[in-house]
Write a protein that holds these residues in place. Structure first.
Motif, PDB file in Angstrom:
ATOM      1  N   ALA A  75       0.831  -1.208   0.000  1.00 17.67           N
ATOM      2  CA  ALA A  75       0.000   0.000   0.000  1.00 17.67           C
ATOM      3  C   ALA A  75       0.865   1.257   0.000  1.00 17.67           C
ATOM      4  CB  ALA A  75      -0.940  -0.009   1.209  1.00 17.67           C
ATOM      5  N   TYR A  76       1.972   1.243   0.730  1.00 16.78           N
ATOM      6  CA  TYR A  76       2.858   2.407   0.773  1.00 16.78           C
ATOM      7  C   TYR A  76       3.459   2.671  -0.604  1.00 16.78           C
ATOM      8  CZ  TYR A  76       6.077   5.849   2.652  1.00 16.78           C
ATOM      9  OH  TYR A  76       6.748   7.023   2.910  1.00 16.78           O
ATOM     10  N   VAL A  77       3.915   1.604  -1.254  1.00 19.23           N
ATOM     11  CA  VAL A  77       4.459   1.745  -2.610  1.00 19.23           C
ATOM     12  C   VAL A  77       3.386   2.289  -3.546  1.00 19.23           C
ATOM     13  CG1 VAL A  77       5.356   0.506  -4.613  1.00 19.23           C
ATOM     14  CG2 VAL A  77       6.219  -0.045  -2.339  1.00 19.23           C
ATOM     15  N   SER A  78       2.193   1.720  -3.472  1.00 20.97           N
ATOM     16  CA  SER A  78       1.094   2.135  -4.351  1.00 20.97           C
ATOM     17  C   SER A  78       0.730   3.611  -4.159  1.00 20.97           C
ATOM     18  CB  SER A  78      -0.139   1.269  -4.110  1.00 20.97           C
ATOM     19  OG  SER A  78       0.143  -0.081  -4.397  1.00 20.97           O
ATOM     20  N   GLU A  79       0.793   4.062  -2.918  1.00 21.04           N
ATOM     21  CA  GLU A  79       0.467   5.464  -2.623  1.00 21.04           C
ATOM     22  C   GLU A  79       1.572   6.414  -3.084  1.00 21.04           C
ATOM     23  OE1 GLU A  79       0.301   8.391   1.260  1.00 21.04           O
ATOM     24  OE2 GLU A  79      -0.122   6.258   1.567  1.00 21.04           O
ATOM     25  N   LYS A  80       2.815   6.073  -2.764  1.00 17.59           N
ATOM     26  CA  LYS A  80       3.939   6.987  -3.024  1.00 17.59           C
ATOM     27  C   LYS A  80       4.463   6.905  -4.463  1.00 17.59           C
ATOM     28  CE  LYS A  80       4.260   8.653   1.128  1.00 17.59           C
ATOM     29  NZ  LYS A  80       4.124  10.063   1.439  1.00 17.59           N
ATOM     30  N   LEU A  81       4.307   5.750  -5.105  1.00 16.50           N
ATOM     31  CA  LEU A  81       4.801   5.550  -6.471  1.00 16.50           C
ATOM     32  C   LEU A  81       3.661   5.035  -7.356  1.00 16.50           C
ATOM     33  CD1 LEU A  81       8.190   3.816  -5.573  1.00 16.50           C
ATOM     34  CD2 LEU A  81       7.911   6.134  -6.476  1.00 16.50           C
ATOM     35  N   PRO A  82       2.639   5.854  -7.566  1.00 16.53           N
ATOM     36  CA  PRO A  82       1.446   5.372  -8.276  1.00 16.53           C
ATOM     37  C   PRO A  82       1.693   4.982  -9.740  1.00 16.53           C
ATOM     38  CG  PRO A  82       1.333   7.749  -7.929  1.00 16.53           C
ATOM     39  CD  PRO A  82       2.524   7.248  -7.165  1.00 16.53           C
ATOM     40  N   GLU A  83       2.782   5.453 -10.331  1.00 11.36           N
ATOM     41  CA  GLU A  83       3.073   5.085 -11.718  1.00 11.36           C
ATOM     42  C   GLU A  83       3.863   3.778 -11.822  1.00 11.36           C
ATOM     43  OE1 GLU A  83       4.253   8.267 -14.386  1.00 11.36           O
ATOM     44  OE2 GLU A  83       3.731   9.690 -12.811  1.00 11.36           O
ATOM     45  N   CYS A  84       4.263   3.246 -10.685  1.00  8.47           N
ATOM     46  CA  CYS A  84       5.012   1.988 -10.679  1.00  8.47           C
ATOM     47  C   CYS A  84       4.083   0.785 -10.725  1.00  8.47           C
ATOM     48  CB  CYS A  84       5.869   1.884  -9.415  1.00  8.47           C
ATOM     49  SG  CYS A  84       7.299   2.932  -9.444  1.00  8.47           S
ATOM     50  N   ASP A 113      -7.247  -3.852  -1.731  1.00 16.69           N
ATOM     51  CA  ASP A 113      -7.097  -2.600  -0.975  1.00 16.69           C
ATOM     52  C   ASP A 113      -5.669  -2.059  -0.998  1.00 16.69           C
ATOM     53  OD1 ASP A 113      -9.779  -2.849  -0.392  1.00 16.69           O
ATOM     54  OD2 ASP A 113      -9.454  -3.605   1.647  1.00 16.69           O
ATOM     55  N   SER A 114      -4.685  -2.938  -1.153  1.00 15.95           N
ATOM     56  CA  SER A 114      -3.282  -2.509  -1.143  1.00 15.95           C
ATOM     57  C   SER A 114      -2.881  -1.777  -2.414  1.00 15.95           C
ATOM     58  CB  SER A 114      -2.362  -3.716  -0.951  1.00 15.95           C
ATOM     59  OG  SER A 114      -2.289  -4.480  -2.162  1.00 15.95           O
ATOM     60  N   GLY A 115      -3.617  -1.994  -3.499  1.00 18.88           N
ATOM     61  CA  GLY A 115      -3.264  -1.369  -4.765  1.00 18.88           C
ATOM     62  C   GLY A 115      -2.316  -2.200  -5.613  1.00 18.88           C
ATOM     63  N   LEU A 116      -2.106  -3.449  -5.248  1.00 18.15           N
ATOM     64  CA  LEU A 116      -1.234  -4.340  -6.016  1.00 18.15           C
ATOM     65  C   LEU A 116      -1.688  -4.386  -7.472  1.00 18.15           C
ATOM     66  CD1 LEU A 116       1.112  -6.502  -5.569  1.00 18.15           C
ATOM     67  CD2 LEU A 116      -0.726  -8.179  -5.698  1.00 18.15           C
ATOM     68  N   THR A 117      -0.731  -4.396  -8.396  1.00 17.78           N
ATOM     69  CA  THR A 117      -1.099  -4.441  -9.817  1.00 17.78           C
ATOM     70  C   THR A 117      -0.876  -5.802 -10.460  1.00 17.78           C
ATOM     71  OG1 THR A 117       1.065  -3.527 -10.428  1.00 17.78           O
ATOM     72  CG2 THR A 117      -0.753  -1.970 -10.213  1.00 17.78           C
ATOM     73  N   ASN A 118       0.059  -6.610  -9.942  1.00 13.34           N
ATOM     74  CA  ASN A 118       0.363  -7.916 -10.536  1.00 13.34           C
ATOM     75  C   ASN A 118       0.524  -8.971  -9.452  1.00 13.34           C
ATOM     76  OD1 ASN A 118       0.889  -6.746 -13.259  1.00 13.34           O
ATOM     77  ND2 ASN A 118       2.631  -5.838 -12.200  1.00 13.34           N
ATOM     78  N   LEU A 119      -0.058 -10.133  -9.674  1.00 12.67           N
ATOM     79  CA  LEU A 119       0.105 -11.257  -8.757  1.00 12.67           C
ATOM     80  C   LEU A 119       0.534 -12.469  -9.556  1.00 12.67           C
ATOM     81  CD1 LEU A 119      -0.152 -12.675  -6.010  1.00 12.67           C
ATOM     82  CD2 LEU A 119      -2.588 -13.015  -6.511  1.00 12.67           C
ATOM     83  N   GLN A 120       1.683 -13.017  -9.173  1.00 17.30           N
ATOM     84  CA  GLN A 120       2.177 -14.242  -9.792  1.00 17.30           C
ATOM     85  C   GLN A 120       2.101 -15.358  -8.766  1.00 17.30           C
ATOM     86  OE1 GLN A 120       6.041 -14.152 -11.813  1.00 17.30           O
ATOM     87  NE2 GLN A 120       6.499 -16.123 -10.873  1.00 17.30           N
TER      88      GLN A 120
END
Length: 178
Positions: A75-84, A113-120
């Motif tokens: 969630a922190y990554v998703s919030e601070k680096l939304p283009e990642c 809720d965390s904003g994860l974009t990819n799950l392998q």
């Protein structure tokens, strides 16, 4: 420049897969250690300063879903680096109730809720087990990019290429050079 940052959030794993360094406990013991949330925050804050727009991977030689702060990290990554792009690599055992003694079933909504974009998901058992994972992951379809890997179909007779390099399946050691 740097295009990918990977956080190895734990060394703990519930499995001893034939191709993983954890297969050989003497050389690579399974330890219950976790990356601290502050470590991820500090790294991400530095990446923000450098306008990082690459991929952030949460994986390890352990099982990331065992890390208690994993969803907060993502969630922190998703919030601070939304283009990642954010990727989680997991054996997904925690999605199935009772699969990991001492750990409850994981709530898939937390991934949303965390904003994860990819799950392998790397499946190591059989098609029936992979079908159980897919049933639990169904709410993620259309929300995250989902990859299911049938790792049990990829065993090679004498050695295997893994994230750790080439390993002999039985002792978990690098093969001798010929």
């Amino acid at each position: 420049g740097c295009f990918v940052v990977e956080f190895n959030v734990t060394d703990l794993c519930n499995r001893h897969c034939w191709m993983c360094p954890h297969h050989n406990e003497k050389l690579f013991p399974n330890r219950k250690i976790f990356m601290e949330l502050e470590t991820v925050k500090n790294t991400v804050d530095d990446l923000v300063k450098h306008n990082f727009k690459g991929e952030i991977i949460f994986g390890s030689y352990g099982e990331p879903l065992l890390c208690p702060d994993l969803m907060s990290m993502i969630a922190y990554v998703s919030e601070k680096l939304p283009e990642c792009s954010t990727t989680l690599i997991s054996n997904a055992d925690r999605l199935i109730k009772g699969s990991i003694p001492g750990y409850g079933k994981f709530d898939v909504q937390d991934i949303v809720d965390s904003g994860l974009t990819n799950l392998q998901v790397d499946g190591y058992d059989n098609d029936a087990r992979l079908a159980l994972y897919l049933k639990e992951l169904k709410p993620l379809i259309g929300i995250v990019n989902l990859e299911l890997h049938r790792r049990y179909m990829n065993k090679m007779a004498n050695s295997s290429l893994t994230r750790a390099g080439i390993m002999e399946p039985k002792p978990g050691l690098a093969p001798e050079r010929r």
